[in-house]
Design an enzyme around this catalytic site. Structure first.
Site, PDB file in Angstrom:
ATOM      1  N   GLU A  43      31.854 -72.830  13.889  1.00 51.35           N
ATOM      2  CA  GLU A  43      30.805 -71.998  13.298  1.00 51.35           C
ATOM      3  C   GLU A  43      31.385 -71.051  12.244  1.00 51.35           C
ATOM      4  OE1 GLU A  43      26.834 -71.179  15.695  1.00 51.35           O
ATOM      5  OE2 GLU A  43      28.221 -69.534  15.970  1.00 51.35           O
ATOM      6  N   LYS A  83      16.571 -72.830  13.653  1.00 50.02           N
ATOM      7  CA  LYS A  83      15.861 -71.785  14.412  1.00 50.02           C
ATOM      8  C   LYS A  83      14.438 -71.656  13.897  1.00 50.02           C
ATOM      9  CE  LYS A  83      19.650 -68.651  15.607  1.00 50.02           C
ATOM     10  NZ  LYS A  83      20.243 -67.367  15.339  1.00 50.02           N
ATOM     11  N   HIS A  94      42.976 -91.077  29.928  1.00 45.28           N
ATOM     12  CA  HIS A  94      42.360 -92.323  30.373  1.00 45.28           C
ATOM     13  C   HIS A  94      41.022 -92.549  29.676  1.00 45.28           C
ATOM     14  CE1 HIS A  94      45.361 -92.674  33.612  1.00 45.28           C
ATOM     15  NE2 HIS A  94      45.359 -91.352  33.503  1.00 45.28           N
TER      16      HIS A  94
HETATM   17  O1  PA5 Z   1      28.498 -66.652  17.132  1.00 48.13           O
HETATM   18  C1  PA5 Z   1      27.329 -66.418  16.923  1.00 48.13           C
HETATM   19  O2  PA5 Z   1      26.952 -65.492  16.189  1.00 48.13           O
HETATM   20  C2  PA5 Z   1      26.252 -67.249  17.587  1.00 48.13           C
HETATM   21  O3  PA5 Z   1      26.780 -68.326  18.296  1.00 48.13           O
HETATM   22  C3  PA5 Z   1      25.446 -66.384  18.550  1.00 48.13           C
HETATM   23  O4  PA5 Z   1      26.296 -65.880  19.535  1.00 48.13           O
HETATM   24  C4  PA5 Z   1      24.305 -67.182  19.208  1.00 48.13           C
HETATM   25  O5  PA5 Z   1      23.502 -67.760  18.218  1.00 48.13           O
HETATM   26  C5  PA5 Z   1      23.465 -66.274  20.082  1.00 48.13           C
HETATM   27  O6  PA5 Z   1      22.987 -65.193  19.340  1.00 48.13           O
HETATM   28  P1  PA5 Z   1      22.452 -63.899  20.025  1.00 48.13           P
HETATM   29  O7  PA5 Z   1      23.568 -63.226  20.727  1.00 48.13           O
HETATM   30  O8  PA5 Z   1      21.914 -63.067  18.898  1.00 48.13           O
HETATM   31  O9  PA5 Z   1      21.368 -64.310  20.976  1.00 48.13           O
END
Ligand code: PA5
Length: 470
Positions: A296, A439, A325
């Protein structure tokens, strides 16, 4: 001797070990060092300007105090802790629990368990959620829910929260809610923060400037860890130790910088997948945590100046010896486009001896009198040697032992390496713009006001999808 305990071995990624076609030459490393040094200098300057805030967490005594006080408030009488969160609001909790609590923590009874059973619901799978709620049953009275969402608006976490709140209200009454819910969210804003203010739930902050996937060393990861008896002070001290190492301007003595340099150099050479392969059950979910962190943070379409770049290595997790394996055939004979990152443990916290016994056939005699720890480590060495003989670059991160300090070091090592790799790729490691569209489309499908503009696209795609089927 350096102060940190983890060791990064990279000899088997270099040309002398695997040949010049796939291995890096020492001269290549030398040439890359000044660029990495520049990134390090910039990161350290930006830290003094208030950026890269996750690096301050290991030294944040105020935060530690706050989390420990929350643990003291909530721990008595709690038998089950259920974390509601997703992505960066869940993966760290899972990783810490697997690494630092006994493997079957939830099954241990009585005083053998150092804290409540922990369940992390990081999905909206109806079968999983309904089964957990059924399992809790009358145990709901002794259950604490930790709702974690920095934005406070994530659909998965919000829906779980609404389900749980109603369940608690029905079964235990409105007044009980505040005893059973702790919210971890932005200290100032967001829907969850508003709910906290209105309904009076206990709350912990996600520190400003710290994004989800960099937040495990804040209340996000520390609260559930502390509740389950993990030594969060040592976790932070390990992270602080690695943070000091990661600030060293000399690349050769800075493990985070060297890691970023190596992975970047391989990326440039076309090795664009990383396989992280722990030879330790305890470390397996840290590989999952790293997968999100790297993917990410560094999979980006635009550079810092907004120019198109399309970069990012694909992180893959595997588990030794299990995946020998399952995957190693591909890893040795398939495309040579991967870097292997082994996680090795020198001394396991417990070991099992393979007994000598009567009637053991000659073919199995070599196993007698040795131990599973020795076998697992031999398998790691053997797999690495086999990959090296196929000219596959291998790195090893060596844990003298798995404990709160070394796990803290590991977390900070990868976070800092991610920041440096972001600098080398010239991308922003802290945003995730590509996640947004999915989203919004979910909001449109679920009828959230303000997202109707996506409905036409969705209908068109649904029509096309159905046109071809078998
Ligand atoms: O790393 C990130 O920013 C994302 O993976 C968030 O942690 C994830 O989308 C969850 O977001 P939030 O904590 O706002 O619910």
């Amino acid at each position: 001797m350096p102060a940190h305990a983890l060791r990064l071995h990279y000899g088997n990624a270099l040309a002398p070990a695997i040949g010049p076609a796939h291995g890096l030459a020492l001269t290549e490393l030398k040439r890359a060092e000044p660029v990495v040094r520049q990134v390090l200098t910039r990161v350290e300057r930006e830290r003094t300007e208030g950026q890269h805030r996750y690096r301050d967490l290991p030294e944040d005594q105020q935060m530690l105090k706050q989390v420990r006080a929350a643990v003291r408030r909530h721990r008595p009488g709690v038998e089950n802790l259920v974390v509601l969160g997703i992505g960066g609001s869940a993966l760290g909790n899972i990783a810490l629990q697997t690494a630092l609590s006994p493997p079957f923590h939830n099954l241990l009874g009585g005083t053998r368990r150092r804290g409540p059973r922990l369940f992390v619901l990081d999905n909206v799978d109806p079968v999983q959620v309904s089964n957990l709620l059924d399992l809790l049953g009358p145990g709901l009275r002794k259950t604490l829910f930790n709702v974690i969402s920095k934005s406070g608006e994530t659909a998965e976490t919000a829906s779980q929260f609404l389900i749980v709140r109603e369940l608690l209200r029905k079964k235990l009454g409105q007044k009980a809610l505040a005893r059973h819910i702790v919210v971890t969210t932005d200290p100032e804003q967001g829907t969850l923060r508003d709910i906290v203010a209105r309904d009076g739930y206990d709350a912990l902050p996600v520190p400003p400037g710290v994004g989800g996937r960099f937040s495990v060393l804040s209340a996000v990861g520390l609260f559930s860890a502390g509740m389950c008896g993990i030594d969060i002070r040592r976790l932070l001290s390990g992270a602080a130790r690695m943070s000091t190492a990661a600030a060293q301007p000399r690349v050769r003595t800075n493990p985070a910088a060297m890691l970023a340099l190596l992975l970047h150099a391989f990326y440039v050479r076309g090795k664009r997948s990383h396989v992280m392969m722990p030879y330790s059950y305890q470390l397996k979910d840290l590989a999952d945590w790293y997968r999100q962190l790297w993917a990410e943070s560094l999979g980006k379409q635009h550079d810092q100046a907004g120019r198109p770049v399309v970069v990012g290595a694909t992180p893959i997790r595997a588990l030794g010896a299990t995946d020998q394996h399952s995957q190693v055939q591909l890893y040795r004979e398939g495309p040579n486009d991967k870097v292997f990152i082994f996680l090795e443990v020198e001394k396991f916290s417990s070991d099992v001896r393979i007994p000598r016994s009567r009637g053991v056939p000659d073919e199995l005699a070599y196993l007698q009198g040795t131990s599973l720890g020795k076998l697992l480590n031999a398998e790691k060495l053997a797999t690495e040697a086999a990959l090296v003989s196929s000219a596959r670059p291998c790195l090893t991160i060596c844990f003298p032992t798995v404990n709160a300090t070394t796990v803290g070091e590991f977390i900070l090592l990868w976070e800092a390496a991610t920041t440096i790799a972001g600098g080398l790729l010239n991308v922003n490691p802290y945003d995730q713009p590509a996640v947004q569209l999915g989203k919004e489309l979910t909001f449109a499908l679920m009828g959230k006001a303000g997202y109707a503009q996506h409905t036409r696209t969705l209908r068109r795609q649904a029509r096309r999808r159905g046109q071809y089927e078998v």
